[in-house]
Design an enzyme around this catalytic site. Structure first.
Site, PDB file in Angstrom:
ATOM      1  N   VAL A  10       0.841  -1.201   0.000  1.00 16.75           N
ATOM      2  CA  VAL A  10       0.000   0.000   0.000  1.00 16.75           C
ATOM      3  C   VAL A  10       0.877   1.253   0.000  1.00 16.75           C
ATOM      4  O   VAL A  10       0.586   2.228  -0.702  1.00 16.75           O
ATOM      5  CB  VAL A  10      -0.958   0.014   1.217  1.00 16.75           C
ATOM      6  CG1 VAL A  10      -1.750   1.317   1.281  1.00 16.75           C
ATOM      7  CG2 VAL A  10      -1.906  -1.183   1.170  1.00 16.75           C
ATOM      8  N   CYS A  11       1.948   1.235   0.757  1.00 23.59           N
ATOM      9  CA  CYS A  11       2.798   2.423   0.952  1.00 23.59           C
ATOM     10  C   CYS A  11       3.276   3.077  -0.342  1.00 23.59           C
ATOM     11  O   CYS A  11       3.142   4.292  -0.488  1.00 23.59           O
ATOM     12  CB  CYS A  11       3.985   2.078   1.848  1.00 23.59           C
ATOM     13  SG  CYS A  11       3.495   1.487   3.479  1.00 23.59           S
TER      14      CYS A  11
END
EC number: 1.11.1.26
Length: 179
Positions: free
Chosen positions: A50-51
């Site tokens: 996600v980052c």
């Protein structure tokens, strides 16, 4: 957790500013961008899923933030060397226009109160700090849910009006008048 109205804690952190080992590292403090708005956003771990979607999207909007006299600072509890390796390996992070700060000792994350108790890493948090060092916006999401950098920009726009802004207000729209 520190929240709106609180002062940003003092910090000194190493940051990654390029993918070239010769010019990659620089020191940053809470005073580095004195008299500017700061947007600090934290992610849990480098080399995750996600980052990079969030970091890349903040990167795409960097000029929009800069046009508002705001400096983006990305932060995680990984080291500056891990940041550099990730930046070199991930195409969408290679040319990021803002520093990736390493809160390796977890001092800033700890003072802000955003360390995850189970994982020991920074939670997915974002702060908008005004030029006087006052936290004006704070948000923490679940580790699995990415943030919307466009919404962070919208909130910055609203804060910079210093007026009452209704739900879904956008820059250039009317603010609310007190009757």
């Amino acid at each position: 957790m520190l929240n709106t109205g609180d002062l940003l804690p003092s910090f000194t952190l190493k940051g990654v500013v390029s993918a070239d080992i010769q010019t990659a590292f620089a020191d940053f403090t809470d005073k580095t961008y004195k008299n500017k708005w700061l947007v600090l956003f934290f992610w849990p771990k480098d080399f995750t899923f996600v980052c990079p979607t969030e970091i890349a999207e903040f990167g795409k909007l960097n000029q929009e933030f800069a046009d508002r006299d705001a400096q983006l600072l990305g932060v995680s509890t990984d080291s500056e060397f891990v940041h550099l390796a990730w930046k070199q390996q991930k195409d969408e992070l290679r040319a990021l226009p803002f520093p990736m700060l390493a809160d390796l000792k977890r001092e800033l994350s700890g003072e802000l109160g955003i360390l995850d108790k189970q994982e020991g890493v920074a939670k997915r948090a974002v702060y908008i700090i005004d030029p006087q060092g006052v936290i004006r916006f704070a948000m923490v999401t679940d580790m699995k849910v990415g943030r919307n950098p466009g919404e962070v920009l919208r909130v910055l726009d609203a804060l910079q009006t210093d007026e009452l802004c209704p739900c879904n207000w956008r820059k250039g729209e009317e603010t609310l008048a007190v009757a």
